[in-house]
Design a protein around this motif. Structure first.
Motif, PDB file in Angstrom:
ATOM      1  N   ALA A  83       0.830  -1.208   0.000  1.00  0.00           N
ATOM      2  CA  ALA A  83       0.000   0.000   0.000  1.00  0.00           C
ATOM      3  C   ALA A  83       0.862   1.254   0.000  1.00  0.00           C
ATOM      4  CB  ALA A  83      -0.930  -0.016   1.213  1.00  0.00           C
ATOM      5  N   SER A  84       1.962   1.227   0.745  1.00  0.00           N
ATOM      6  CA  SER A  84       2.845   2.390   0.804  1.00  0.00           C
ATOM      7  C   SER A  84       3.528   2.632  -0.541  1.00  0.00           C
ATOM      8  CB  SER A  84       3.892   2.187   1.905  1.00  0.00           C
ATOM      9  OG  SER A  84       4.715   3.320   2.040  1.00  0.00           O
ATOM     10  N   ILE A  85       3.991   1.564  -1.197  1.00  0.00           N
ATOM     11  CA  ILE A  85       4.622   1.716  -2.514  1.00  0.00           C
ATOM     12  C   ILE A  85       3.615   2.246  -3.529  1.00  0.00           C
ATOM     13  CG2 ILE A  85       5.735   0.494  -4.417  1.00  0.00           C
ATOM     14  CD1 ILE A  85       6.917  -1.422  -2.342  1.00  0.00           C
ATOM     15  N   LYS A  86       2.396   1.737  -3.473  1.00  0.00           N
ATOM     16  CA  LYS A  86       1.350   2.240  -4.378  1.00  0.00           C
ATOM     17  C   LYS A  86       1.113   3.735  -4.137  1.00  0.00           C
ATOM     18  CE  LYS A  86      -1.169  -2.145  -4.765  1.00  0.00           C
ATOM     19  NZ  LYS A  86      -2.421  -2.872  -4.385  1.00  0.00           N
ATOM     20  N   HIS A  87       1.145   4.144  -2.879  1.00  0.00           N
ATOM     21  CA  HIS A  87       0.975   5.569  -2.571  1.00  0.00           C
ATOM     22  C   HIS A  87       2.136   6.374  -3.158  1.00  0.00           C
ATOM     23  CE1 HIS A  87       0.227   9.262  -0.374  1.00  0.00           C
ATOM     24  NE2 HIS A  87       1.456   9.192   0.122  1.00  0.00           N
ATOM     25  N   PHE A  88       3.363   5.883  -3.014  1.00  0.00           N
ATOM     26  CA  PHE A  88       4.524   6.586  -3.555  1.00  0.00           C
ATOM     27  C   PHE A  88       4.393   6.754  -5.066  1.00  0.00           C
ATOM     28  CE2 PHE A  88       8.875   6.457  -5.344  1.00  0.00           C
ATOM     29  CZ  PHE A  88       9.379   7.606  -4.758  1.00  0.00           C
ATOM     30  N   LYS A  89       3.834   5.755  -5.732  1.00  0.00           N
ATOM     31  CA  LYS A  89       3.672   5.811  -7.182  1.00  0.00           C
ATOM     32  C   LYS A  89       2.776   6.956  -7.625  1.00  0.00           C
ATOM     33  CE  LYS A  89       2.541   1.989  -9.256  1.00  0.00           C
ATOM     34  NZ  LYS A  89       3.234   2.224 -10.554  1.00  0.00           N
ATOM     35  N   THR A 120       2.140  -2.877 -11.117  1.00  0.00           N
ATOM     36  CA  THR A 120       1.432  -3.731 -10.162  1.00  0.00           C
ATOM     37  C   THR A 120       2.302  -4.049  -8.953  1.00  0.00           C
ATOM     38  OG1 THR A 120       0.251  -4.758 -12.008  1.00  0.00           O
ATOM     39  CG2 THR A 120       0.133  -5.873  -9.887  1.00  0.00           C
ATOM     40  N   VAL A 121       1.752  -3.797  -7.764  1.00  0.00           N
ATOM     41  CA  VAL A 121       2.430  -4.123  -6.506  1.00  0.00           C
ATOM     42  C   VAL A 121       1.488  -5.002  -5.699  1.00  0.00           C
ATOM     43  CG1 VAL A 121       3.620  -3.227  -4.477  1.00  0.00           C
ATOM     44  CG2 VAL A 121       3.541  -1.852  -6.574  1.00  0.00           C
ATOM     45  N   THR A 122       1.962  -6.187  -5.297  1.00  0.00           N
ATOM     46  CA  THR A 122       1.092  -7.192  -4.698  1.00  0.00           C
ATOM     47  C   THR A 122       1.727  -7.794  -3.451  1.00  0.00           C
ATOM     48  OG1 THR A 122       0.379  -7.787  -6.936  1.00  0.00           O
ATOM     49  CG2 THR A 122      -0.230  -9.290  -5.158  1.00  0.00           C
ATOM     50  N   ALA A 123       0.909  -8.061  -2.438  1.00  0.00           N
ATOM     51  CA  ALA A 123       1.355  -8.816  -1.270  1.00  0.00           C
ATOM     52  C   ALA A 123       1.114 -10.298  -1.556  1.00  0.00           C
ATOM     53  CB  ALA A 123       0.584  -8.385  -0.031  1.00  0.00           C
ATOM     54  N   LEU A 124       2.197 -11.080  -1.692  1.00  0.00           N
ATOM     55  CA  LEU A 124       2.066 -12.504  -1.974  1.00  0.00           C
ATOM     56  C   LEU A 124       1.820 -13.309  -0.704  1.00  0.00           C
ATOM     57  CD1 LEU A 124       4.920 -13.067  -4.603  1.00  0.00           C
ATOM     58  CD2 LEU A 124       2.492 -12.561  -5.004  1.00  0.00           C
ATOM     59  N   SER A 125       2.309 -12.791   0.417  1.00  0.00           N
ATOM     60  CA  SER A 125       2.116 -13.424   1.717  1.00  0.00           C
ATOM     61  C   SER A 125       2.337 -12.353   2.762  1.00  0.00           C
ATOM     62  CB  SER A 125       3.104 -14.586   1.906  1.00  0.00           C
ATOM     63  OG  SER A 125       4.430 -14.081   2.037  1.00  0.00           O
ATOM     64  N   ALA A 126       2.403 -12.731   4.015  1.00  0.00           N
ATOM     65  CA  ALA A 126       2.615 -11.728   5.068  1.00  0.00           C
ATOM     66  C   ALA A 126       3.981 -11.068   4.960  1.00  0.00           C
ATOM     67  CB  ALA A 126       2.451 -12.370   6.438  1.00  0.00           C
ATOM     68  N   THR A 127       4.958 -11.761   4.370  1.00  0.00           N
ATOM     69  CA  THR A 127       6.322 -11.232   4.330  1.00  0.00           C
ATOM     70  C   THR A 127       6.899 -11.144   2.920  1.00  0.00           C
ATOM     71  OG1 THR A 127       7.219 -13.456   4.702  1.00  0.00           O
ATOM     72  CG2 THR A 127       6.868 -12.069   6.653  1.00  0.00           C
ATOM     73  N   LYS A 128       6.090 -11.314   1.897  1.00  0.00           N
ATOM     74  CA  LYS A 128       6.607 -11.288   0.526  1.00  0.00           C
ATOM     75  C   LYS A 128       5.815 -10.294  -0.323  1.00  0.00           C
ATOM     76  CE  LYS A 128       8.858 -14.511  -0.915  1.00  0.00           C
ATOM     77  NZ  LYS A 128      10.339 -14.636  -1.081  1.00  0.00           N
ATOM     78  N   VAL A 129       6.541  -9.349  -0.953  1.00  0.00           N
ATOM     79  CA  VAL A 129       5.944  -8.342  -1.827  1.00  0.00           C
ATOM     80  C   VAL A 129       6.461  -8.556  -3.243  1.00  0.00           C
ATOM     81  CG1 VAL A 129       5.723  -5.872  -2.314  1.00  0.00           C
ATOM     82  CG2 VAL A 129       5.803  -6.666   0.048  1.00  0.00           C
ATOM     83  N   GLN A 130       5.580  -8.440  -4.212  1.00  0.00           N
ATOM     84  CA  GLN A 130       5.975  -8.583  -5.613  1.00  0.00           C
ATOM     85  C   GLN A 130       5.634  -7.319  -6.389  1.00  0.00           C
ATOM     86  OE1 GLN A 130       5.725 -12.363  -7.812  1.00  0.00           O
ATOM     87  NE2 GLN A 130       4.241 -11.348  -9.151  1.00  0.00           N
ATOM     88  N   ILE A 131       6.597  -6.855  -7.188  1.00  0.00           N
ATOM     89  CA  ILE A 131       6.400  -5.699  -8.057  1.00  0.00           C
ATOM     90  C   ILE A 131       6.558  -6.189  -9.490  1.00  0.00           C
ATOM     91  CG2 ILE A 131       7.214  -3.397  -8.679  1.00  0.00           C
ATOM     92  CD1 ILE A 131       8.357  -3.139  -5.860  1.00  0.00           C
ATOM     93  N   SER A 132       5.516  -6.035 -10.279  1.00  0.00           N
ATOM     94  CA  SER A 132       5.531  -6.497 -11.663  1.00  0.00           C
ATOM     95  C   SER A 132       5.752  -5.316 -12.594  1.00  0.00           C
ATOM     96  CB  SER A 132       4.210  -7.199 -12.004  1.00  0.00           C
ATOM     97  OG  SER A 132       4.008  -8.316 -11.160  1.00  0.00           O
ATOM     98  N   CYS A 133       6.758  -5.426 -13.451  1.00  0.00           N
ATOM     99  CA  CYS A 133       7.138  -4.340 -14.346  1.00  0.00           C
ATOM    100  C   CYS A 133       6.921  -4.757 -15.799  1.00  0.00           C
ATOM    101  CB  CYS A 133       8.607  -3.967 -14.125  1.00  0.00           C
ATOM    102  SG  CYS A 133       9.015  -3.538 -12.406  1.00  0.00           S
ATOM    103  N   THR A 134       6.815  -3.775 -16.663  1.00  0.00           N
ATOM    104  CA  THR A 134       6.630  -4.055 -18.085  1.00  0.00           C
ATOM    105  C   THR A 134       7.961  -4.147 -18.819  1.00  0.00           C
ATOM    106  OG1 THR A 134       6.398  -1.686 -18.504  1.00  0.00           O
ATOM    107  CG2 THR A 134       4.378  -2.951 -18.138  1.00  0.00           C
ATOM    108  N   LYS A 135       9.048  -3.741 -18.157  1.00  0.00           N
ATOM    109  CA  LYS A 135      10.380  -3.902 -18.710  1.00  0.00           C
ATOM    110  C   LYS A 135      11.375  -3.868 -17.558  1.00  0.00           C
ATOM    111  CE  LYS A 135      10.926   1.022 -19.931  1.00  0.00           C
ATOM    112  NZ  LYS A 135      11.211   1.958 -21.038  1.00  0.00           N
TER     113      LYS A 135
END
Length: 494
Positions: free
Chosen positions: A96-102, A116-131
């Motif tokens: 949520a914080s990274i999305k706010h920064f964006k 796209t920024v996603t919480a995969l679990s309680a301790t894992k965050v994934q950021i999906s990029c187009t390049k």
């Protein structure tokens, strides 16, 4: 307890002065060039630059791309960490914080290719990029403040986020002892996960606009540290024998922004842009504005020497001062009698912009200047597309991040007309996916192409200095590390 033992070794109060003010305590609205001084105590970042310039994990214990395409980035978070209000720093909060920064206009553009920024679990965050983005860890660091994680409770109340935020850092803001825009008081956070990293019970940061008064405050002991970009202060401090750590923080010049030839625009001609480069005596301007201040130097690049992927030594003297050649180029482009150009400027860069305009006058190019007194006014005028040129300043970054602002064909305050050059775009693509050993050299070709196309009349490297009293230990400024007051320790301490 461990916390009590750590606290016994702490200093009472570290008082820091600075001649650059705070824009906001909200990372999405803060200025990555100057505001980390005010944000570092409040926020625990995902990643930070250590004093040796290497990346270190804080909230993140590991990070990196997964998969061969280097478009999926994952971070593993440190378990058990809490914000200062007691709520957990988990993947959902970090996402949520990274999305706010964006959403921000100062740094959010560096994540424009990572939608796209996603919480995969309680301790894992994934950021999906187009390049691929080779500098994503730096964006998620305290230096570029994308990794300064804001608590969900603050995100839910955006009206207070800029002045009274909740973070997970080593300190919290004492609002009763804080005057927004003037004095910021931070007190040690008893719930911070690493109590040994807290070296002071209190850190006070004061905005001291008057350079002479700021230096006097350091001499008299009212402050123990002084951050300054004032060249006279740096020179005076060195003459006094004070402890000074200095570096080139960024660069400034004039952006030849409207490079379209439509409507007879002079800047649409490469020869005209190159004429404006040759017309400027950069060393003379640097000497006049900065004197002997350490870290100041002439430049023709949108980069600083500390960034090897952005700085190309081969093109830093590409346009030696040659007014006769400048006049010949103008004549060849059909402007032998010169022309008048609208230039937009802001107060902080006024002296340098006026110096550049003075040299342009000598080859027959006049400037109709609109001067702004605030950064928001400057941004508004830049984005209005009413000004083909504007004075600007910028902090030094790796070339991939600089390219997002300077060379990507997406309108922003440093490329407001969204200029596109296929050669430069292809060079960026090649460098982005190059092997690590080749990447710096490939990105330097991007810099060289920008210089050769004369998109920016870069003029001077901006010096920043950290002055300090004998009673504190301060890590030196170096490549990647621009100082963090939470690292300062009492001279008698550990």
């Amino acid at each position: 307890s461990a916390a009590r033992n750590a606290g016994a070794a702490r200093g009472a109060t570290l008082t820091v002065g600075s001649d650059f003010s705070n824009g906001s305590l909200d990372p999405a609205k803060a200025d990555p060039g100057t505001d980390p001084l005010y944000l570092d105590p409040l926020y625990a970042p995902l990643i930070r630059f250590g004093a040796n310039g290497s990346l270190q994990g804080v909230l993140a214990t590991s990070w990196g791309y997964v998969g061969s395409d280097k478009e999926t980035f994952q971070l593993t978070l440190r378990p058990g960490v809490r914000f200062s209000n007691g709520t957990p720093v988990n993947a959902a909060a970090v996402a949520a914080s990274i999305k706010h920064f964006k959403t921000g206009s100062n740094g959010g553009q560096w994540l424009v290719n990572c939608p796209t920024v996603t919480a995969l679990s309680a301790t894992k965050v994934q950021i999906s990029c187009t390049k691929p983005d080779p500098d994503l860890p730096e964006t998620l660091s305290e230096r570029l403040i994308g990794g300064d994680i804001v608590a969900p409770a603050s995100l839910a109340h955006p009206s207070t986020l800029g002045t009274d935020p909740i973070g997970a850092g080593p300190y919290t803001l004492d609002t009763a002892e804080t005057v927004t825009g003037s004095t910021y008081t931070f007190v040690a956070n008893p719930g911070y996960f690493d109590q040994k990293a807290i070296h002071w019970n209190k850190i006070v940061v004061e905005y001291l606009a008057n350079a002479s008064a700021a230096l006097d405050a350091l001499r008299s002991g009212q402050i123990q540290e002084l951050w300054t970009v004032d060249p006279e202060t740096l020179t005076a401090a060195a003459s006094d024998g004070m402890a000074v750590s200095s570096s080139s923080l960024g660069f400034e010049g004039v952006n030849l922004a409207n490079r379209s030839s439509a409507g007879g625009n002079p800047l649409g001609s490469l020869k005209v842009r190159q004429a404006l480069e040759y017309a400027v005596d950069r060393p003379a301007i640097v000497q006049a504005l900065y004197g002997k201040a350490a870290g100041a130097a002439a430049t023709e690049e949108v980069a600083i020497p500390a960034e090897p992927s952005a700085w190309d030594p081969a093109v830093n003297t590409y346009y030696p001062y040659d007014p006769a050649k400048a006049k010949r180029l103008l004549a060849q482009a059909g402007f032998a009698s010169g022309f008048t150009i609208k230039v937009e400027d802001q107060a902080d860069d006024a002296e340098l912009t006026q110096a550049v305009i003075g040299y342009w006058n000598k080859i027959g190019v006049k400037a109709d200047v609109t001067a702004d007194t605030t950064v928001p006014a400057w941004i508004s005028n830049v984005l209005s597309k009413k000004f083909p040129a504007m004075g600007f300043a910028y902090g030094g970054l790796p070339m991939y991040l600089e390219a997002v602002n300077f060379f990507d064909p997406t309108a922003n305050i440093f490329n407001p007309f969204a200029t596109s050059d296929p050669t430069i775009i292809n060079l960026i693509k090649t460098a982005t996916v190059a092997p690590a050993a080749q990447q710096d050299a490939d990105f330097q070709q991007v810099q060289a192409a920008g210089v050769q196309q004369a998109w920016y009349v870069a003029v001077a490297l901006i010096p920043v200095g950290l002055l300090h009293a004998s009673g504190v230990n301060v890590p030196p400024i170096n490549q990647g590390y621009y100082g963090n007051d939470t690292d300062v320790t009492p001279a008698s301490g550990p």
